[in-house]
Design a protein around this motif. Sequence first.
Motif, PDB file in Angstrom:
ATOM      1  N   VAL A 154       0.742  -1.146   0.046  1.00  0.00           N
ATOM      2  CA  VAL A 154       0.096   0.102  -0.014  1.00  0.00           C
ATOM      3  C   VAL A 154       0.617   1.250  -0.013  1.00  0.00           C
ATOM      4  CG1 VAL A 154      -1.872  -1.061   1.023  1.00  0.00           C
ATOM      5  CG2 VAL A 154      -0.078   0.141   2.575  1.00  0.00           C
ATOM      6  N   GLY A 155       0.203   2.295  -0.272  1.00  0.00           N
ATOM      7  CA  GLY A 155       0.781   3.416  -0.117  1.00  0.00           C
ATOM      8  C   GLY A 155       0.554   4.411   1.262  1.00  0.00           C
ATOM      9  N   HIS A 156       0.718   5.280   1.549  1.00  0.00           N
ATOM     10  CA  HIS A 156       1.012   5.740   3.028  1.00  0.00           C
ATOM     11  C   HIS A 156       0.777   7.134   3.105  1.00  0.00           C
ATOM     12  CE1 HIS A 156       5.232   6.516   2.489  1.00  0.00           C
ATOM     13  NE2 HIS A 156       5.084   5.397   1.678  1.00  0.00           N
ATOM     14  N   GLY A 157       0.527   7.787   4.196  1.00  0.00           N
ATOM     15  CA  GLY A 157       0.438   8.977   4.703  1.00  0.00           C
ATOM     16  C   GLY A 157       2.083   9.369   5.050  1.00  0.00           C
ATOM     17  N   ILE A 158       2.438  10.595   5.041  1.00  0.00           N
ATOM     18  CA  ILE A 158       3.879  10.851   5.234  1.00  0.00           C
ATOM     19  C   ILE A 158       3.880  12.355   5.588  1.00  0.00           C
ATOM     20  CG2 ILE A 158       4.020  11.714   2.593  1.00  0.00           C
ATOM     21  CD1 ILE A 158       7.001  10.505   2.805  1.00  0.00           C
ATOM     22  N   GLY A 159       5.214  12.495   6.504  1.00  0.00           N
ATOM     23  CA  GLY A 159       5.346  13.857   7.073  1.00  0.00           C
ATOM     24  C   GLY A 159       6.609  13.923   7.527  1.00  0.00           C
ATOM     25  N   ARG A 160       6.554  14.078   9.154  1.00  0.00           N
ATOM     26  CA  ARG A 160       7.739  13.813   9.855  1.00  0.00           C
ATOM     27  C   ARG A 160       8.295  12.389   9.921  1.00  0.00           C
ATOM     28  NH1 ARG A 160      10.740  18.289  11.246  1.00  0.00           N
ATOM     29  NH2 ARG A 160       9.522  19.928  11.846  1.00  0.00           N
ATOM     30  N   SER A 161       7.396  11.456   9.564  1.00  0.00           N
ATOM     31  CA  SER A 161       7.814  10.081   9.467  1.00  0.00           C
ATOM     32  C   SER A 161       7.662   9.536   7.948  1.00  0.00           C
ATOM     33  CB  SER A 161       6.986   9.336  10.320  1.00  0.00           C
ATOM     34  OG  SER A 161       7.065   9.625  11.916  1.00  0.00           O
ATOM     35  N   MET A 162       8.154   8.459   7.633  1.00  0.00           N
ATOM     36  CA  MET A 162       8.287   7.935   6.314  1.00  0.00           C
ATOM     37  C   MET A 162       6.626   7.340   6.112  1.00  0.00           C
ATOM     38  SD  MET A 162       9.342   6.749   3.629  1.00  0.00           S
ATOM     39  CE  MET A 162      11.298   7.027   3.509  1.00  0.00           C
ATOM     40  N   HIS A 163       6.357   6.653   7.237  1.00  0.00           N
ATOM     41  CA  HIS A 163       5.155   6.000   7.174  1.00  0.00           C
ATOM     42  C   HIS A 163       4.035   6.372   8.203  1.00  0.00           C
ATOM     43  CE1 HIS A 163       7.702   2.695   5.024  1.00  0.00           C
ATOM     44  NE2 HIS A 163       6.859   3.034   3.942  1.00  0.00           N
ATOM     45  N   GLU A 164       3.203   6.959   7.784  1.00  0.00           N
ATOM     46  CA  GLU A 164       2.120   7.544   8.477  1.00  0.00           C
ATOM     47  C   GLU A 164       0.684   7.033   8.200  1.00  0.00           C
ATOM     48  OE1 GLU A 164       2.559  11.789   8.920  1.00  0.00           O
ATOM     49  OE2 GLU A 164       4.468  11.724   9.842  1.00  0.00           O
ATOM     50  N   ASP A 165      -0.303   7.458   9.081  1.00  0.00           N
ATOM     51  CA  ASP A 165      -1.678   6.963   8.511  1.00  0.00           C
ATOM     52  C   ASP A 165      -2.168   8.076   7.544  1.00  0.00           C
ATOM     53  OD1 ASP A 165      -1.987   4.643  10.092  1.00  0.00           O
ATOM     54  OD2 ASP A 165      -2.415   5.787  11.726  1.00  0.00           O
ATOM     55  N   PRO A 166      -2.879   7.686   6.695  1.00  0.00           N
ATOM     56  CA  PRO A 166      -3.629   6.413   6.476  1.00  0.00           C
ATOM     57  C   PRO A 166      -2.769   5.746   5.502  1.00  0.00           C
ATOM     58  CG  PRO A 166      -4.552   8.052   4.932  1.00  0.00           C
ATOM     59  CD  PRO A 166      -3.522   8.817   5.856  1.00  0.00           C
ATOM     60  N   GLN A 167      -2.820   4.372   5.434  1.00  0.00           N
ATOM     61  CA  GLN A 167      -2.711   3.471   4.424  1.00  0.00           C
ATOM     62  C   GLN A 167      -3.441   3.609   3.157  1.00  0.00           C
ATOM     63  OE1 GLN A 167      -2.765  -0.713   5.817  1.00  0.00           O
ATOM     64  NE2 GLN A 167      -0.795  -0.302   7.065  1.00  0.00           N
ATOM     65  N   GLU A 182      -7.730  19.219   3.396  1.00  0.00           N
ATOM     66  CA  GLU A 182      -6.514  20.132   3.268  1.00  0.00           C
ATOM     67  C   GLU A 182      -5.476  19.759   4.188  1.00  0.00           C
ATOM     68  OE1 GLU A 182      -5.629  24.887   2.978  1.00  0.00           O
ATOM     69  OE2 GLU A 182      -7.872  24.156   3.112  1.00  0.00           O
ATOM     70  N   GLY A 183      -4.074  19.832   4.072  1.00  0.00           N
ATOM     71  CA  GLY A 183      -3.025  19.634   4.777  1.00  0.00           C
ATOM     72  C   GLY A 183      -2.592  18.077   4.917  1.00  0.00           C
ATOM     73  N   MET A 184      -3.423  17.316   4.480  1.00  0.00           N
ATOM     74  CA  MET A 184      -2.836  16.031   4.593  1.00  0.00           C
ATOM     75  C   MET A 184      -1.961  15.729   3.340  1.00  0.00           C
ATOM     76  SD  MET A 184      -6.396  13.946   4.833  1.00  0.00           S
ATOM     77  CE  MET A 184      -5.609  12.165   4.881  1.00  0.00           C
ATOM     78  N   VAL A 185      -0.758  14.897   3.402  1.00  0.00           N
ATOM     79  CA  VAL A 185       0.287  14.582   2.470  1.00  0.00           C
ATOM     80  C   VAL A 185       0.237  13.085   2.304  1.00  0.00           C
ATOM     81  CG1 VAL A 185       2.303  14.898   1.581  1.00  0.00           C
ATOM     82  CG2 VAL A 185       1.579  16.743   3.144  1.00  0.00           C
ATOM     83  N   LEU A 186       0.150  12.434   1.105  1.00  0.00           N
ATOM     84  CA  LEU A 186       0.002  11.072   0.936  1.00  0.00           C
ATOM     85  C   LEU A 186       1.160  10.655  -0.088  1.00  0.00           C
ATOM     86  CD1 LEU A 186      -3.855  11.247   0.055  1.00  0.00           C
ATOM     87  CD2 LEU A 186      -2.697  10.770   2.116  1.00  0.00           C
TER      88      LEU A 186
END
Length: 246
Positions: A154-167, A182-186
């Motif tokens: 699966v893909g994933h959320g991303i930000g300060r960590s490589m793998h974040e929610d959601p899948q 708005e503000g989510m990064v995928l």
Amino acid sequence: MAVSGAILVKTMNLLAGKIRPGVTTRELDEAAERFIRSQGAEPAFKGYRGFPGSICTSPNSMIVHGIPGPYKLGRGDLISIDIGVIHDGWVADAARTFAVGPVTPIARKLLGTTEEALLVAVDYCRAGKRLGDVSHAIQEHVEAAGLSIVRTLVGHGIGRSMHEDPQIPNYGTPGTGVPLEEGMVLAVEPMVTAGRHAVRVGDDHWAIYSQDGSLAAHFEFTIAITADGPRILTPWHEAGDGRAAA
């Protein structure tokens, strides 16, 4: 994250220029690490859960998580390059599959369809949509071409960590799943095979292959959901067609 993404795109472009028969995946890895560090950034994969490489290099039937090493690229190969970059604590992640010289018609179809599926998915990365809309757009495009979506990755959320929610599965039902805001990064990343969708894990416990040995492709963007629509933070597609020299 856009700064991390810009460094990642420059790294991908550097490697695109080095992909040719006879080059080893270790040489690509070393070039990527040198360049990323020269930009004041870090390779996000290096040491991640013990991964020994700076990038993932996955040839032919290997879908993802290939450890760089002595494998020499051959004429007609496909090679998937997955790169993660950390700058100032923010992560960007992207992947692209390259042809090494001329490839078979099915390989060309696989590359074209998988990249197109990613580009189609981008338009669904908007506030007010749901995760299932993104997933379904990928699935529909791939399966219409007679190819298979890998369902266990699966893909994933991303930000300060490589793998974040959601899948982010690459298949699903429109109108379902997490609402996009708005503000989510995928990190959206279609993984597709020319055969069936089942996979197997390699002896190194990292590499994941198509179970039937069919060719695989992997394309990925980091995408921010903004008030003005989707913003691709790793726009490697703006740098050319990605076909390596013969």
